[in-house]
Design a protein around this motif. Structure first.
Motif, PDB file in Angstrom:
ATOM      1  N   SER A   1      44.164  28.858  54.692  1.00 24.57           N
ATOM      2  CA  SER A   1      43.970  28.314  56.040  1.00 24.57           C
ATOM      3  C   SER A   1      45.220  28.511  56.882  1.00 24.57           C
ATOM      4  N   ILE A   2      46.376  28.330  56.257  1.00 28.92           N
ATOM      5  CA  ILE A   2      47.640  28.559  56.958  1.00 28.92           C
ATOM      6  C   ILE A   2      47.767  30.031  57.348  1.00 28.92           C
ATOM      7  N   LYS A   3      47.390  30.926  56.438  1.00 27.54           N
ATOM      8  CA  LYS A   3      47.454  32.355  56.747  1.00 27.54           C
ATOM      9  C   LYS A   3      46.547  32.693  57.929  1.00 27.54           C
ATOM     10  N   ILE A   4      45.343  32.149  57.925  1.00 27.24           N
ATOM     11  CA  ILE A   4      44.412  32.388  59.023  1.00 27.24           C
ATOM     12  C   ILE A   4      44.992  31.855  60.321  1.00 27.24           C
ATOM     13  N   LEU A   5      45.516  30.646  60.293  1.00 25.46           N
ATOM     14  CA  LEU A   5      46.109  30.033  61.493  1.00 25.46           C
ATOM     15  C   LEU A   5      47.255  30.876  62.039  1.00 25.46           C
ATOM     16  N   LEU A   6      48.138  31.322  61.152  1.00 22.19           N
ATOM     17  CA  LEU A   6      49.305  32.097  61.591  1.00 22.19           C
ATOM     18  C   LEU A   6      48.909  33.448  62.158  1.00 22.19           C
ATOM     19  N   ASN A   7      47.990  34.123  61.515  1.00 27.52           N
ATOM     20  CA  ASN A   7      47.583  35.440  62.021  1.00 27.52           C
ATOM     21  C   ASN A   7      46.810  35.326  63.329  1.00 27.52           C
ATOM     22  N   LEU A   8      46.045  34.264  63.484  1.00 21.49           N
ATOM     23  CA  LEU A   8      45.385  34.035  64.769  1.00 21.49           C
ATOM     24  C   LEU A   8      46.427  33.732  65.851  1.00 21.49           C
ATOM     25  N   ALA A   9      47.472  32.993  65.470  1.00 24.52           N
ATOM     26  CA  ALA A   9      48.546  32.701  66.421  1.00 24.52           C
ATOM     27  C   ALA A   9      49.283  33.974  66.832  1.00 24.52           C
ATOM     28  N   LEU A  10      49.446  34.881  65.887  1.00 24.52           N
ATOM     29  CA  LEU A  10      50.074  36.171  66.190  1.00 24.52           C
ATOM     30  C   LEU A  10      49.238  36.943  67.205  1.00 24.52           C
TER      31      LEU A  10
ATOM     32  N   ALA B   1      46.075  46.427  64.010  1.00 22.84           N
ATOM     33  CA  ALA B   1      44.887  45.621  63.739  1.00 22.84           C
ATOM     34  C   ALA B   1      44.927  44.964  62.362  1.00 22.84           C
ATOM     35  N   ALA B   2      46.048  45.124  61.655  1.00 19.47           N
ATOM     36  CA  ALA B   2      46.133  44.599  60.289  1.00 19.47           C
ATOM     37  C   ALA B   2      45.946  43.089  60.251  1.00 19.47           C
ATOM     38  N   ALA B   3      46.575  42.364  61.177  1.00 19.46           N
ATOM     39  CA  ALA B   3      46.461  40.902  61.188  1.00 19.46           C
ATOM     40  C   ALA B   3      45.017  40.468  61.450  1.00 19.46           C
ATOM     41  N   ALA B   4      44.349  41.155  62.360  1.00 19.35           N
ATOM     42  CA  ALA B   4      42.963  40.825  62.672  1.00 19.35           C
ATOM     43  C   ALA B   4      42.052  41.072  61.477  1.00 19.35           C
ATOM     44  N   TRP B   5      42.261  42.180  60.788  1.00 17.93           N
ATOM     45  CA  TRP B   5      41.437  42.492  59.613  1.00 17.93           C
ATOM     46  C   TRP B   5      41.724  41.502  58.488  1.00 17.93           C
ATOM     47  N   LEU B   6      42.970  41.070  58.352  1.00 20.75           N
ATOM     48  CA  LEU B   6      43.313  40.076  57.335  1.00 20.75           C
ATOM     49  C   LEU B   6      42.575  38.769  57.597  1.00 20.75           C
ATOM     50  N   VAL B   7      42.518  38.352  58.862  1.00 23.38           N
ATOM     51  CA  VAL B   7      41.762  37.142  59.205  1.00 23.38           C
ATOM     52  C   VAL B   7      40.295  37.316  58.812  1.00 23.38           C
ATOM     53  N   HIS B   8      39.725  38.456  59.158  1.00 25.45           N
ATOM     54  CA  HIS B   8      38.325  38.723  58.804  1.00 25.45           C
ATOM     55  C   HIS B   8      38.107  38.625  57.299  1.00 25.45           C
TER      56      HIS B   8
ATOM     57  N   LEU C   1      39.951  37.044  54.946  1.00 26.71           N
ATOM     58  CA  LEU C   1      40.158  35.687  54.438  1.00 26.71           C
ATOM     59  C   LEU C   1      38.999  34.768  54.797  1.00 26.71           C
ATOM     60  N   VAL C   2      38.533  34.869  56.046  1.00 24.76           N
ATOM     61  CA  VAL C   2      37.429  34.012  56.486  1.00 24.76           C
ATOM     62  C   VAL C   2      36.143  34.374  55.763  1.00 24.76           C
ATOM     63  N   THR C   3      35.880  35.664  55.607  1.00 25.92           N
ATOM     64  CA  THR C   3      34.666  36.116  54.923  1.00 25.92           C
ATOM     65  C   THR C   3      34.669  35.690  53.464  1.00 25.92           C
TER      66      THR C   3
ATOM     67  N   GLU D   1      33.256  31.797  59.211  1.00 26.25           N
ATOM     68  CA  GLU D   1      32.986  32.737  60.294  1.00 26.25           C
ATOM     69  C   GLU D   1      34.093  32.665  61.336  1.00 26.25           C
ATOM     70  N   VAL D   2      34.378  33.819  61.940  1.00 25.51           N
ATOM     71  CA  VAL D   2      35.358  33.902  63.022  1.00 25.51           C
ATOM     72  C   VAL D   2      34.666  33.555  64.334  1.00 25.51           C
ATOM     73  N   GLN D   3      35.357  32.790  65.165  1.00 26.30           N
ATOM     74  CA  GLN D   3      34.835  32.418  66.478  1.00 26.30           C
ATOM     75  C   GLN D   3      35.740  33.023  67.544  1.00 26.30           C
ATOM     76  N   LEU D   4      35.126  33.680  68.517  1.00 26.60           N
ATOM     77  CA  LEU D   4      35.922  34.429  69.479  1.00 26.60           C
ATOM     78  C   LEU D   4      35.214  34.470  70.825  1.00 26.60           C
ATOM     79  N   SER D   5      35.953  34.108  71.873  1.00 29.03           N
ATOM     80  CA  SER D   5      35.401  34.189  73.221  1.00 29.03           C
ATOM     81  C   SER D   5      35.837  35.495  73.872  1.00 29.03           C
ATOM     82  N   THR D   6      35.198  35.834  74.970  1.00 28.46           N
ATOM     83  CA  THR D   6      35.627  36.979  75.766  1.00 28.46           C
ATOM     84  C   THR D   6      36.699  36.512  76.739  1.00 28.46           C
ATOM     85  N   PRO D   7      37.888  37.153  76.736  1.00 26.58           N
ATOM     86  CA  PRO D   7      38.938  36.727  77.672  1.00 26.58           C
ATOM     87  C   PRO D   7      38.425  36.762  79.107  1.00 26.58           C
ATOM     88  N   SER D   8      38.580  35.646  79.810  1.00 30.78           N
ATOM     89  CA  SER D   8      38.148  35.593  81.201  1.00 30.78           C
ATOM     90  C   SER D   8      39.019  34.612  81.960  1.00 30.78           C
TER      91      SER D   8
END
Length: 208
Positions: free
Chosen positions: A111-120, A173-180, A182-184, A189-196
């Motif tokens: 969970s910490i890894k996911i949090l940190l990579n999302l923060a990155l 994209a390594a951090a993003a794939w790592l999150v995918h 770990l979550v999978t 599931e990953v939750q993601l909005s469209t930047p607006s």
């Protein structure tokens, strides 16, 4: 490319080396300038710059140790204060203001890894700086990035959602794939909005 663990490790190493290149290069340049400088004021300024670059390098290494590495010595759960310190060190240039809303004293290592990579990723999306709010509760990790310009390109979005071709992923994209991954693996599931309008919501829902 990342179908084998060795290939994915290479992507993570490439991302780490890319992010360390700037502060380490500044250290090298500062040492060269200091060796030739005789003016006391200029030497003092060189030393200040060297200290700043050394701190930036150390902070990034501490961050990536937790975000990418095995985080040896921490056990199965990691103190959330370690994660907060790591994020503050990574974004210590003042461009990103951190809002910390994590009340749990510790979280599982993944969970910490996911949090940190999302923060990155969220911090990088704040192209012109802004505010990064981090929350974690009841198996959910949520980050809110808000600033004058927020950009999350298609490669990162597709990697987070598991829609990228793993053979074509770049190191950025390594951090993003790592999150995918770990979550999978956790059955979440990953939750993601469209930047607006300068706002991005990004997070993960994990089994409790």
């Amino acid at each position: 490319m990342v179908n084998r663990s060795a290939d994915f490790a290479s992507l993570l190493c490439s991302r780490l080396c890319h992010d360390l290149l700037s502060p380490v290069g500044a250290l090298n340049n500062g040492i060269e300038l200091l060796a030739d400088e005789t003016d006391p004021e200029m030497r003092e300024r060189c030393l200040e710059l060297l200290a700043e670059s050394a701190a930036a390098t150390a902070n990034r290494l501490k961050f990536y140790r937790l975000a990418f590495g095995a985080a040896g010595g921490f056990g199965e759960a990691i103190d959330t204060r370690e994660a907060r310190t790591a994020i503050e060190g990574l974004h210590g240039n003042g461009k990103v203001k951190l809002g910390w809303m994590v009340e749990a004293p510790s979280l599982p290592k993944d969970s910490i890894k996911i949090l940190l990579n999302l923060a990155l990723l969220a911090g990088d999306a704040l192209v012109r700086g802004g505010e990064l709010d981090v929350a974690a509760e009841n198996g959910e990790v949520v980050l809110r990035a808000e600033g004058p310009r927020v950009v999350l390109d298609a490669e990162l979005r597709n990697a987070l959602l598991g829609e990228a071709d793993p053979d074509l992923l770049s190191a950025r994209a390594a951090a993003a794939w790592l999150v995918h991954l770990l979550v999978t693996e956790a059955g979440g599931e990953v939750q993601l909005s469209t930047p607006s309008e300068g706002l991005l919501m990004i997070g993960a829902r994990l089994p409790r």
